[in-house]
Write a protein that holds these residues in place. Structure first.
Motif, PDB file in Angstrom:
ATOM      1  N   ARG A 139       4.175  -4.973  11.447  1.00  0.00           N
ATOM      2  CA  ARG A 139       5.243  -3.995  11.688  1.00  0.00           C
ATOM      3  C   ARG A 139       6.464  -4.306  10.833  1.00  0.00           C
ATOM      4  NH1 ARG A 139       6.533  -4.155  17.781  1.00  0.00           N
ATOM      5  NH2 ARG A 139       8.373  -3.055  16.959  1.00  0.00           N
ATOM      6  N   LYS A 166       5.905  -3.098   7.284  1.00  0.00           N
ATOM      7  CA  LYS A 166       6.064  -1.648   7.175  1.00  0.00           C
ATOM      8  C   LYS A 166       7.540  -1.258   7.179  1.00  0.00           C
ATOM      9  CE  LYS A 166       1.628  -0.347   9.279  1.00  0.00           C
ATOM     10  NZ  LYS A 166       0.968   0.350  10.414  1.00  0.00           N
ATOM     11  N   GLU A 188      15.249  -2.099  12.565  1.00  0.00           N
ATOM     12  CA  GLU A 188      13.912  -2.300  13.126  1.00  0.00           C
ATOM     13  C   GLU A 188      13.340  -3.635  12.668  1.00  0.00           C
ATOM     14  OE1 GLU A 188      10.140  -1.789  14.924  1.00  0.00           O
ATOM     15  OE2 GLU A 188      12.141  -0.975  15.313  1.00  0.00           O
ATOM     16  N   LYS A 208       0.693  -8.782  14.766  1.00  0.00           N
ATOM     17  CA  LYS A 208       1.048  -7.364  14.845  1.00  0.00           C
ATOM     18  C   LYS A 208       2.529  -7.170  14.506  1.00  0.00           C
ATOM     19  CE  LYS A 208      -2.513  -6.313  18.270  1.00  0.00           C
ATOM     20  NZ  LYS A 208      -2.791  -5.955  19.689  1.00  0.00           N
ATOM     21  N   ILE A 211      12.358  -7.045  15.019  1.00  0.00           N
ATOM     22  CA  ILE A 211      11.061  -7.732  14.955  1.00  0.00           C
ATOM     23  C   ILE A 211      11.263  -9.219  14.702  1.00  0.00           C
ATOM     24  CG2 ILE A 211       8.914  -7.918  13.643  1.00  0.00           C
ATOM     25  CD1 ILE A 211       9.147  -4.889  13.122  1.00  0.00           C
TER      26      ILE A 211
END
Length: 267
Positions: A61, A64, A94, A57, A98
Motif C-alpha cells: 500500500r 502505491k 496516506e 500488505k 502507513i
C-alpha cells in the motif's frame, strides 16, 4: 490556471519525501522462537514464507501511495491538471499513516514489520543518493546536499529496523545491511561489518538452495575483504564443492545390493 514556481515545486517534492522520516523512538522487542520459525526466509525470491502478512500488505500500500504521489507531483506543472497540489498532499498523508502503522508493529517486535519498514527506508536512501549523484550543475549543489542528508537519515532508519530480522539471520535483511555498511552514505565504509552481513546472507541463501543470490553475496564479500578471508573461502567451498544431485541417474536397486554384498565378503 494556477502556475506553481520552481521553488514551490521543490518544496512540495521535499514535503512528499520527508513524510517518510517518521519513526518510533522505542527499540523493537525480541520475537518469540515460534514467530521466528514462521518468518524465516524462503528460496523463491520472497524474504518470508507463508501468506502475505499485515506488514507486507502495508508495504504494498505504501508503494502505491508513493507512486501516486510521484504522478501527482509530475502533474503539478501540467496546466490541464485540476488541484494537483491536493493530490500530492493526500497521497503523502496516506503514505505517512502507513509508515506510522509499521512503526507501531515494529515497536511490538513484529519481525516482518521491522523488515518492511527497514526496506522502505533502504529504498528511499538509495533513491535520494542516486538523485544526488546526477546533480552536477553548480546552481543545484544545495539540492544535492539536501538529497545526501536525506539519504543518510534513511540509511540510519534502515540500520535500525533491519537489525532485528538480520539478527534472526534473514538473508535479505543481511544483504541490505551489507549494502548499507559497504557504502559511503554513513561515512567511511565499514567493510568488515559489511562482509559479516554478506557472509550470513550467503550462508542462508545457500542453505535455502538459492545459489544465485549466494554467489552475489560471495562477489560482494570479495569487494570488501581479502579473497583469502576464511569467510570467503567457506562460501566458495559451499558454492562449488558439493556433489550435484542427479536423481535420474540412480543405480538400480538390485545392482546396489550386489555391490554391497561384494564389499561385505571382502571384509
Amino acid at each position: 490556471m494556477f502556475t506553481i514556481s520552481r521553488f514551490s515545486l521543490f518544496l512540495i517534492i521535499l514535503l512528499a519525501c520527508k513524510t517518510s522520516f517518521a519513526s518510533d523512538s522505542h527499540a523493537p522487542a525480541e520475537a518469540s522462537h515460534s514467530e521466528v520459525a514462521k518468518t524465516s526466509s524462503s528460496n523463491n525470491g520472497e524474504p518470508f514464507v507463508g501468506p502475505s502478512s499485515e506488514a507486507k500488505k502495508l508495504y504494498k500500500r505504501y508503494k502505491k501511495a508513493t507512486d501516486k504521489t510521484i504522478t501527482a507531483i509530475a502533474c503539478v506543472r501540467n496546466p490541464k491538471c485540476v488541484d494537483p497540489e491536493d493530490e500530492v498532499l493526500r497521497y503523502s498523508k496516506e503514505a505517512l499513516r502507513i509508515l506510522q502503522k509499521l512503526d507501531e508493529l515494529s515497536a511490538e517486535g513484529d519481525i516482518q514489520a521491522n523488515y518492511y519498514r527497514g526496506l522502505i527506508a533502504y529504498e528511499r536512501g538509495v533513491y535520494y543518493d542516486s538523485q544526488a549523484e546526477i546533480i552536477t550543475h553548480p546552481d543545484f549543489i544545495l539540492t544535492a546536499t539536501v538529497y545526501r542528508r536525506y539519504a543518510k537519515q534513511q540509511f540510519l532508519l534502515a540500520e535500525k529496523y533491519l537489525a532485528l530480522p538480520a539478527k534472526e539471520k534473514n538473508a535479505y535483511a543481511c544483504q541490505y545491511l551489507g549494502n548499507v555498511y559497504s557504502s559511503t552514505i554513513l561515512g567511511a565504509p565499514r567493510k568488515d561489518k559489511a562482509t559479516n552481513f554478506y557472509y550470513t546472507a550467503a550462508i542462508e541463501f545457500i542453505n535455502q538452495g538459492n545459489k544465485i543470490d549466494g554467489a552475489k553475496m560471495y562477489n560482494a564479500m570479495k569487494e570488501n575483504a581479502n579473497p583469502a578471508d576464511p569467510r570467503i573461502v567457506e562460501v566458495y567451498a559451499k558454492l562449488h564443492n558439493e556433489e550435484p544431485i542427479a536423481s535420474w541417474r540412480k543405480l538400480p536397486s538390485d545392482l546396489v545390493q550386489k555391490s554391497t554384498g561384494k564389499k561385505t565378503q571382502q571384509h
